[in-house]
Design a protein around this motif. Structure first.
Motif, PDB file in Angstrom:
ATOM      1  N   THR A  50       0.887  -1.037   0.091  1.00  0.00           N
ATOM      2  CA  THR A  50      -0.058  -0.065  -0.040  1.00  0.00           C
ATOM      3  C   THR A  50       0.799   1.335  -0.071  1.00  0.00           C
ATOM      4  O   THR A  50       0.631   2.317  -0.746  1.00  0.00           O
ATOM      5  CB  THR A  50      -1.012  -0.092   1.332  1.00  0.00           C
ATOM      6  OG1 THR A  50      -1.760  -1.087   1.479  1.00  0.00           O
ATOM      7  CG2 THR A  50      -1.901   1.098   1.256  1.00  0.00           C
ATOM      8  N   CYS A  69     -13.005   1.204   9.611  1.00  0.00           N
ATOM      9  CA  CYS A  69     -12.257  -0.094   9.451  1.00  0.00           C
ATOM     10  C   CYS A  69     -11.753  -0.138   8.105  1.00  0.00           C
ATOM     11  O   CYS A  69     -12.408   0.269   7.189  1.00  0.00           O
ATOM     12  CB  CYS A  69     -13.024  -1.300   9.932  1.00  0.00           C
ATOM     13  SG  CYS A  69     -13.300  -1.431  11.377  1.00  0.00           S
ATOM     14  N   GLY A  70     -10.625  -0.336   8.015  1.00  0.00           N
ATOM     15  CA  GLY A  70      -9.767  -0.453   6.542  1.00  0.00           C
ATOM     16  C   GLY A  70      -8.997   0.831   6.371  1.00  0.00           C
ATOM     17  O   GLY A  70      -8.304   0.787   5.499  1.00  0.00           O
ATOM     18  N   SER A  71      -9.441   1.877   7.081  1.00  0.00           N
ATOM     19  CA  SER A  71      -8.609   3.165   7.005  1.00  0.00           C
ATOM     20  C   SER A  71      -7.118   3.020   7.339  1.00  0.00           C
ATOM     21  O   SER A  71      -6.743   2.396   8.355  1.00  0.00           O
ATOM     22  CB  SER A  71      -9.288   4.347   7.698  1.00  0.00           C
ATOM     23  OG  SER A  71     -10.489   4.368   7.085  1.00  0.00           O
ATOM     24  N   ARG A  85      -2.665   0.186   9.202  1.00  0.00           N
ATOM     25  CA  ARG A  85      -4.264  -0.069   8.891  1.00  0.00           C
ATOM     26  C   ARG A  85      -5.160  -0.067  10.110  1.00  0.00           C
ATOM     27  O   ARG A  85      -4.691  -1.195  10.881  1.00  0.00           O
ATOM     28  CB  ARG A  85      -4.412  -0.993   7.750  1.00  0.00           C
ATOM     29  CG  ARG A  85      -5.800  -1.193   7.275  1.00  0.00           C
ATOM     30  CD  ARG A  85      -5.906  -2.181   6.180  1.00  0.00           C
ATOM     31  NE  ARG A  85      -5.103  -1.932   5.238  1.00  0.00           N
ATOM     32  CZ  ARG A  85      -5.285  -0.750   4.092  1.00  0.00           C
ATOM     33  NH1 ARG A  85      -6.324  -0.042   4.129  1.00  0.00           N
ATOM     34  NH2 ARG A  85      -4.545  -0.670   3.267  1.00  0.00           N
ATOM     35  N   THR A  98      -4.474  -1.966  15.102  1.00  0.00           N
ATOM     36  CA  THR A  98      -3.861  -1.778  13.772  1.00  0.00           C
ATOM     37  C   THR A  98      -3.144  -2.921  13.294  1.00  0.00           C
ATOM     38  O   THR A  98      -2.443  -3.391  14.034  1.00  0.00           O
ATOM     39  CB  THR A  98      -3.298  -0.468  14.036  1.00  0.00           C
ATOM     40  OG1 THR A  98      -2.249  -0.507  14.922  1.00  0.00           O
ATOM     41  CG2 THR A  98      -4.197   0.787  14.394  1.00  0.00           C
ATOM     42  N   VAL A 118      -5.978  10.436   9.285  1.00  0.00           N
ATOM     43  CA  VAL A 118      -6.373   9.462   8.280  1.00  0.00           C
ATOM     44  C   VAL A 118      -5.431   9.491   6.828  1.00  0.00           C
ATOM     45  O   VAL A 118      -5.241  10.746   6.523  1.00  0.00           O
ATOM     46  CB  VAL A 118      -7.879   9.450   8.147  1.00  0.00           C
ATOM     47  CG1 VAL A 118      -8.160   8.233   7.016  1.00  0.00           C
ATOM     48  CG2 VAL A 118      -8.483   9.068   9.321  1.00  0.00           C
ATOM     49  N   ASP A 132      -8.161   6.668   0.753  1.00  0.00           N
ATOM     50  CA  ASP A 132      -9.293   6.861   1.623  1.00  0.00           C
ATOM     51  C   ASP A 132     -10.667   6.526   0.903  1.00  0.00           C
ATOM     52  O   ASP A 132     -11.727   6.555   1.668  1.00  0.00           O
ATOM     53  CB  ASP A 132      -9.481   8.235   2.199  1.00  0.00           C
ATOM     54  CG  ASP A 132      -9.440   9.299   1.144  1.00  0.00           C
ATOM     55  OD1 ASP A 132      -9.362   8.966  -0.135  1.00  0.00           O
ATOM     56  OD2 ASP A 132      -9.787  10.499   1.521  1.00  0.00           O
ATOM     57  N   ARG A 134     -13.592   4.046  -0.511  1.00  0.00           N
ATOM     58  CA  ARG A 134     -14.421   2.655  -0.353  1.00  0.00           C
ATOM     59  C   ARG A 134     -13.455   1.286  -0.702  1.00  0.00           C
ATOM     60  O   ARG A 134     -13.267   0.391   0.082  1.00  0.00           O
ATOM     61  CB  ARG A 134     -15.816   2.551  -0.598  1.00  0.00           C
ATOM     62  CG  ARG A 134     -16.233   1.354  -0.115  1.00  0.00           C
ATOM     63  CD  ARG A 134     -17.568   1.436  -0.359  1.00  0.00           C
ATOM     64  NE  ARG A 134     -18.448   2.579   0.252  1.00  0.00           N
ATOM     65  CZ  ARG A 134     -19.587   3.010  -0.086  1.00  0.00           C
ATOM     66  NH1 ARG A 134     -20.185   2.394  -1.284  1.00  0.00           N
ATOM     67  NH2 ARG A 134     -20.245   4.033   0.393  1.00  0.00           N
ATOM     68  N   ARG A 137     -10.181   0.779   1.322  1.00  0.00           N
ATOM     69  CA  ARG A 137     -10.388   0.289   2.533  1.00  0.00           C
ATOM     70  C   ARG A 137     -10.636  -1.224   2.612  1.00  0.00           C
ATOM     71  O   ARG A 137     -10.284  -1.981   3.184  1.00  0.00           O
ATOM     72  CB  ARG A 137     -11.403   1.022   3.393  1.00  0.00           C
ATOM     73  CG  ARG A 137     -11.051   2.253   3.630  1.00  0.00           C
ATOM     74  CD  ARG A 137     -12.075   3.008   4.785  1.00  0.00           C
ATOM     75  NE  ARG A 137     -13.451   3.278   4.200  1.00  0.00           N
ATOM     76  CZ  ARG A 137     -13.977   4.113   3.656  1.00  0.00           C
ATOM     77  NH1 ARG A 137     -13.150   5.287   3.061  1.00  0.00           N
ATOM     78  NH2 ARG A 137     -15.008   4.002   2.798  1.00  0.00           N
ATOM     79  N   TRP A 138     -11.734  -1.448   1.381  1.00  0.00           N
ATOM     80  CA  TRP A 138     -11.831  -2.983   1.386  1.00  0.00           C
ATOM     81  C   TRP A 138     -10.802  -3.641   0.682  1.00  0.00           C
ATOM     82  O   TRP A 138     -10.679  -4.882   1.510  1.00  0.00           O
ATOM     83  CB  TRP A 138     -13.038  -2.831   0.185  1.00  0.00           C
ATOM     84  CG  TRP A 138     -13.709  -4.112  -0.088  1.00  0.00           C
ATOM     85  CD1 TRP A 138     -14.807  -4.660   0.594  1.00  0.00           C
ATOM     86  CD2 TRP A 138     -13.435  -5.191  -0.927  1.00  0.00           C
ATOM     87  NE1 TRP A 138     -15.031  -5.928   0.244  1.00  0.00           N
ATOM     88  CE2 TRP A 138     -14.114  -6.337  -0.844  1.00  0.00           C
ATOM     89  CE3 TRP A 138     -12.289  -5.389  -1.766  1.00  0.00           C
ATOM     90  CZ2 TRP A 138     -14.193  -7.577  -1.405  1.00  0.00           C
ATOM     91  CZ3 TRP A 138     -12.148  -6.548  -2.526  1.00  0.00           C
ATOM     92  CH2 TRP A 138     -12.976  -7.659  -2.408  1.00  0.00           C
ATOM     93  N   MET A 141      -8.697  -4.258   4.010  1.00  0.00           N
ATOM     94  CA  MET A 141      -9.292  -5.353   4.887  1.00  0.00           C
ATOM     95  C   MET A 141      -9.266  -6.870   4.181  1.00  0.00           C
ATOM     96  O   MET A 141      -9.018  -7.695   5.131  1.00  0.00           O
ATOM     97  CB  MET A 141     -10.933  -4.920   5.020  1.00  0.00           C
ATOM     98  CG  MET A 141     -11.106  -3.778   6.079  1.00  0.00           C
ATOM     99  SD  MET A 141     -10.018  -4.011   7.533  1.00  0.00           S
ATOM    100  CE  MET A 141     -11.347  -5.122   8.292  1.00  0.00           C
TER     101      MET A 141
END
Length: 170
Positions: A50, A69-71, A85, A98, A118, A132, A134, A137-138, A141
């Protein structure tokens, strides 16, 4: 309008993940607590792929106490700032779990008040990559959820090297 706290001055950094000299940490922390976005170079392998070693990370001040969550978040831990994360946010105890994206085990529980900001994006090869969204983040995760499989693959990759070095030693 990001405040360029540290960018391109590698001598200010320690070679571990997002560990910087005390003065630089103080500046970054102070600016974020004043609701000023910051940017700095992150060093270390803990957030690969990342955030890669030496890439510039753009951090936005925390807008609310709730971290999704995932941020990817910037927080203080053991007297230093770290970018990892958030994979679990316990609202009852006001703590977040984290973990670095490259990790196949472990992680840290941190108090919610230690979260400074963030990560909005990272600059890679001259382009801005959003962290940042969706989707970001997905996928982060998903990478966390797949850690057991990644751990097995990591162990299997280590196994031939261990056998080869044992054969050479004899």
């Amino acid at each position: 309008n990001a405040a360029w706290v540290v960018h391109g001055s590698h001598y200010l950094f320690h070679p571990e993940p997002v560990i910087v000299m005390h003065e630089t940490q103080y500046i970054i922390t102070s600016l974020l607590r004043q609701h000023t976005p910051v940017s700095f170079q992150a060093f270390g392998p803990s957030m690969h792929p990342t955030i890669r070693n030496g890439e510039s990370v753009f951090i936005l001040p925390l807008a609310s106490e709730a971290v999704l969550c995932g941020s990817v978040i910037l927080y203080t831990y053991n007297g230093r700032i770290t970018v990892h994360r958030c994979v679990f946010n316990d609202k009852r105890t006001k703590r977040a779990f984290t973990v670095g994206d490259a990790a196949v085990t472990g992680g840290d529980w941190i108090p919610a008040q230690d979260v400074l900001g963030v990560a909005e994006s990272v600059r890679r090869n001259g382009r801005i990559r959003r962290l940042d969204s969706r989707w970001a983040r997905w996928t982060g995760m998903a990478r966390y959820i797949l850690r057991p499989i990644r751990f097995v693959i990591w162990k299997l990759r280590q196994s031939p090297h261990a056998h080869a070095s044992a054969r050479r030693a004899s």
